[in-house]
Design an enzyme around this catalytic site. Structure first.
Site, PDB file in Angstrom:
ATOM      1  N   GLY A  60     -55.481 -40.881   7.318  1.00 37.22           N
ATOM      2  CA  GLY A  60     -56.347 -41.493   6.306  1.00 37.22           C
ATOM      3  C   GLY A  60     -57.408 -42.391   6.898  1.00 37.22           C
ATOM      4  O   GLY A  60     -57.981 -43.223   6.198  1.00 37.22           O
ATOM      5  N   ILE A 119     -42.038 -51.273  10.504  1.00 33.47           N
ATOM      6  CA  ILE A 119     -40.651 -51.464  10.951  1.00 33.47           C
ATOM      7  C   ILE A 119     -40.612 -51.725  12.454  1.00 33.47           C
ATOM      8  O   ILE A 119     -39.647 -52.290  12.957  1.00 33.47           O
ATOM      9  CB  ILE A 119     -39.742 -50.245  10.618  1.00 33.47           C
ATOM     10  CG1 ILE A 119     -40.218 -48.967  11.318  1.00 33.47           C
ATOM     11  CG2 ILE A 119     -39.647 -50.049   9.125  1.00 33.47           C
ATOM     12  CD1 ILE A 119     -39.185 -47.847  11.319  1.00 33.47           C
ATOM     13  N   ASP A 120     -41.658 -51.316  13.175  1.00 32.22           N
ATOM     14  CA  ASP A 120     -41.631 -51.396  14.650  1.00 32.22           C
ATOM     15  C   ASP A 120     -41.758 -52.832  15.179  1.00 32.22           C
ATOM     16  O   ASP A 120     -41.434 -53.087  16.340  1.00 32.22           O
ATOM     17  CB  ASP A 120     -42.781 -50.571  15.245  1.00 32.22           C
ATOM     18  CG  ASP A 120     -42.769 -49.125  14.779  1.00 32.22           C
ATOM     19  OD1 ASP A 120     -41.705 -48.653  14.359  1.00 32.22           O
ATOM     20  OD2 ASP A 120     -43.825 -48.469  14.833  1.00 32.22           O
ATOM     21  N   ARG A 149     -41.799 -46.557  18.120  1.00 29.27           N
ATOM     22  CA  ARG A 149     -42.945 -46.149  18.934  1.00 29.27           C
ATOM     23  C   ARG A 149     -42.859 -46.744  20.340  1.00 29.27           C
ATOM     24  O   ARG A 149     -41.834 -46.576  20.964  1.00 29.27           O
ATOM     25  CB  ARG A 149     -44.262 -46.497  18.236  1.00 29.27           C
ATOM     26  CG  ARG A 149     -44.467 -45.690  16.949  1.00 29.27           C
ATOM     27  CD  ARG A 149     -45.901 -45.679  16.484  1.00 29.27           C
ATOM     28  NE  ARG A 149     -46.745 -45.039  17.468  1.00 29.27           N
ATOM     29  CZ  ARG A 149     -46.767 -43.715  17.704  1.00 29.27           C
ATOM     30  NH1 ARG A 149     -45.980 -42.895  17.043  1.00 29.27           N
ATOM     31  NH2 ARG A 149     -47.557 -43.211  18.616  1.00 29.27           N
ATOM     32  N   ARG A 206     -22.464 -36.959  22.334  1.00 26.13           N
ATOM     33  CA  ARG A 206     -23.144 -36.527  21.110  1.00 26.13           C
ATOM     34  C   ARG A 206     -24.400 -37.375  20.958  1.00 26.13           C
ATOM     35  O   ARG A 206     -24.464 -38.499  21.470  1.00 26.13           O
ATOM     36  CB  ARG A 206     -22.262 -36.772  19.875  1.00 26.13           C
ATOM     37  CG  ARG A 206     -21.031 -35.928  19.814  1.00 26.13           C
ATOM     38  CD  ARG A 206     -21.371 -34.496  19.393  1.00 26.13           C
ATOM     39  NE  ARG A 206     -20.183 -33.712  19.152  1.00 26.13           N
ATOM     40  CZ  ARG A 206     -19.508 -33.042  20.073  1.00 26.13           C
ATOM     41  NH1 ARG A 206     -19.911 -33.072  21.338  1.00 26.13           N
ATOM     42  NH2 ARG A 206     -18.430 -32.347  19.748  1.00 26.13           N
ATOM     43  N   GLY A 250     -47.652 -45.387   8.255  1.00 29.08           N
ATOM     44  CA  GLY A 250     -46.258 -45.164   7.842  1.00 29.08           C
ATOM     45  C   GLY A 250     -45.794 -46.251   6.888  1.00 29.08           C
ATOM     46  O   GLY A 250     -46.190 -47.408   7.020  1.00 29.08           O
ATOM     47  N   HIS A 259     -36.150 -41.565   9.960  1.00 24.87           N
ATOM     48  CA  HIS A 259     -36.743 -42.182   8.769  1.00 24.87           C
ATOM     49  C   HIS A 259     -35.749 -42.934   7.903  1.00 24.87           C
ATOM     50  O   HIS A 259     -36.168 -43.660   6.986  1.00 24.87           O
ATOM     51  CB  HIS A 259     -37.462 -41.117   7.936  1.00 24.87           C
ATOM     52  CG  HIS A 259     -38.686 -40.590   8.621  1.00 24.87           C
ATOM     53  ND1 HIS A 259     -38.638 -39.545   9.506  1.00 24.87           N
ATOM     54  CD2 HIS A 259     -39.978 -40.998   8.585  1.00 24.87           C
ATOM     55  CE1 HIS A 259     -39.862 -39.317   9.979  1.00 24.87           C
ATOM     56  NE2 HIS A 259     -40.680 -40.184   9.437  1.00 24.87           N
ATOM     57  N   LEU A 260     -34.459 -42.785   8.184  1.00 26.41           N
ATOM     58  CA  LEU A 260     -33.483 -43.603   7.446  1.00 26.41           C
ATOM     59  C   LEU A 260     -33.829 -45.081   7.589  1.00 26.41           C
ATOM     60  O   LEU A 260     -33.586 -45.882   6.684  1.00 26.41           O
ATOM     61  CB  LEU A 260     -32.072 -43.393   8.011  1.00 26.41           C
ATOM     62  CG  LEU A 260     -31.316 -42.142   7.578  1.00 26.41           C
ATOM     63  CD1 LEU A 260     -30.001 -42.076   8.325  1.00 26.41           C
ATOM     64  CD2 LEU A 260     -31.083 -42.202   6.073  1.00 26.41           C
TER      65      LEU A 260
HETATM   66  O1  F6P Z   1     -44.670 -46.880  12.875  1.00 28.73           O
HETATM   67  C1  F6P Z   1     -43.559 -46.634  12.091  1.00 28.73           C
HETATM   68  C2  F6P Z   1     -42.887 -45.348  12.520  1.00 28.73           C
HETATM   69  O2  F6P Z   1     -41.742 -45.181  11.717  1.00 28.73           O
HETATM   70  C3  F6P Z   1     -42.540 -45.272  13.995  1.00 28.73           C
HETATM   71  O3  F6P Z   1     -41.376 -45.984  14.329  1.00 28.73           O
HETATM   72  C4  F6P Z   1     -42.427 -43.785  14.182  1.00 28.73           C
HETATM   73  O4  F6P Z   1     -42.679 -43.405  15.517  1.00 28.73           O
HETATM   74  C5  F6P Z   1     -43.497 -43.259  13.275  1.00 28.73           C
HETATM   75  O5  F6P Z   1     -43.744 -44.250  12.303  1.00 28.73           O
HETATM   76  C6  F6P Z   1     -43.125 -41.970  12.604  1.00 28.73           C
HETATM   77  O6  F6P Z   1     -44.196 -41.542  11.854  1.00 28.73           O
HETATM   78  P1  F6P Z   1     -44.077 -40.336  10.811  1.00 28.73           P
HETATM   79  O7  F6P Z   1     -43.304 -40.815   9.639  1.00 28.73           O
HETATM   80  O8  F6P Z   1     -45.471 -40.013  10.468  1.00 28.73           O
HETATM   81  O9  F6P Z   1     -43.362 -39.221  11.513  1.00 28.73           O
END
Ligand code: F6P
Length: 376
Positions: free
Chosen positions: A79, A145-146, A190, A285, A15, A291-292
């Site tokens: 990949g 980012i994790d 994750r 809510r 990612g 992905h932001l």
């Molecule tokens: O490892 C980075 C991450 O953004 C995680 O936080 C998330 O679970 C995962 O990648 C999402 O992956 P993808 O963009 O393939 O859905």
């Protein structure tokens, strides 16, 4: 290549994360300063199997990219060269194929001296295995980012993700308070709760649910009701995508596959919001920041970290033939063995640090004894 003039290759895998372009730029410039030749692999390792899959990186190629999100090289989640999706004549579906030897051969026949592998724990595992197959030198650069890569105190991309999540929480606060609602905010990460705990703390969340602590929805509901009794008629709950309800399962949107693509997590916020609505009677809510958190400009902290990592990777290559991963340790960048990171997950410690600070502030983690909510 002569002992001094080297030819290096850069890979971005898994990612993406804000800061990738900063590493590409700084590693390239530092290498060019030494008179070296630099190439990048397009779309993760896929470029190693395509005739035009390598990109020459010169000053023009890396000009003005350090502040941009994403990666100019492209990346891929499917990949892994040991399980590479390959189309075989006569079959409609790609099948996982071990193409690592082919990759090592292309590396050697291309006259490369070292590979800079920018990635997370999965990429470090691949790097380790490639060295076993004969790739002479790899320097890993920890990205995600994790913030869950073992062997380093921090990864680039994390600070940006936390800043975006914190700003989102600030915005959600005003609307949630106006409507006296409960807002459940799901963040990526994750199986580690770093983004959740840092943004939740910075953004004033009332409960933070992380993978490291199994939670009970009842406790979160009690926290919300306790706030009501104190006149705070709204609540903000931050939940990490990998958080686990006690006795339940992590919410999975899509299972992993034969190409070593990890399961896609997500959906816990919606589930939890409906449960909290039922338990508290309040309007709830949910929102998934998703992905932001990975998109757009890297923060200045991530730019600096990325630039430092890129330069360090090149100076490790210049210094000898010792493979490893550049890491931030106690404020200093240094080389650690790749095995320290490969296949491991660095989680939030539950007995010290940021988590204890959050508990001192009365933030709920969903594992408190029932008695702690008994009084106002
Ligand atoms: O490892 C980075 C991450 O953004 C995680 O936080 C998330 O679970 C995962 O990648 C999402 O992956 P993808 O963009 O393939 O859905």
């Amino acid at each position: 290549m002569s002992a001094n003039k080297k030819k290096i290759l850069i890979n971005t895998g898994g990612g993406d994360a804000p800061g990738l372009n900063g590493v590409i730029r700084s590693a390239t410039l530092a290498a060019l300063e030494r008179g070296w030749e630099v190439w990048g692999i397009k779309h993760g390792y896929r470029g190693m199997f395509e005739s035009d899959g390598l990109l020459r990186l010169d000053r023009d190629a890396v000009r003005g990219i350090a502040h941009l999100g994403g990666t100019v090289l492209g990346t891929a989640n499917r990949g892994d060269p040991f399980y590479f999706p390959t189309h075989v004549t006569g079959q409609s579906k790609a099948i996982p194929t071990d193409r690592a030897d082919e990759l090592v051969e292309r590396f050697k026949s291309g006259g490369f001296d070292a590979l800079i592998a920018i990635g997370g724990d999965g990429s470090m595992t691949i790097a380790n295995k490639l060295m076993e197959r004969g790739l002479p030198m790899i320097v890993g650069v920890p990205k995600t980012i994790d913030n869950d890569v073992a062997g380093t105190d921090v990864t680039f991309g994390y600070d940006t993700a936390v800043s975006i999540a914190t700003e989102a929480l600030d915005r959600l606060h005003t609307t949630t308070e106006s409507h006296e609602r409960v807002m459940v905010v799901e963040v990526m990460g994750r199986h580690a709760g770093w983004i959740a705990i840092a943004s939740g703390l910075a953004g004033g969340a009332d409960a933070i649910l992380i993978p490291e602590i199994d939670f009970r929805s009842e406790r979160v509901a009690q926290k919300i009701l306790q706030r009501e009794r104190r006149g705070r008629r709204f609540s903000i709950i931050v939940v990490a995508e990998g958080a686990n309800p006690l006795g339940g399962d992590v919410a999975v949107k899509a299972e992993g596959d034969e190409f070593r693509r990890a399961p896609v997590l997500g959906g816990i916020a919606e589930r939890l919001a409906s449960e909290l609505g039922r338990l508290t009677g309040k309007e709830t809510r949910s929102i998934v920041l998703g992905h932001l958190l990975r998109g757009g400009h890297p923060s200045s902290a991530d730019r600096l970290l990325a630039l430092r990592f890129g330069v360090a990777a090149v100076s490790e290559i210049a210094g000898g033939d010792q493979s490893g991963m550049v890491a931030m340790k106690g404020g200093e960048v240094r080389l650690v063995p790749i095995e320290e990171a490969a296949g491991k997950t660095r989680t939030v410690p539950t007995d010290r640090g940021i988590l204890l600070s959050a508990r001192e502030l009365g933030i709920c983690f969903g594992d408190e004894p029932e008695s702690s909510f008994a009084t106002s």
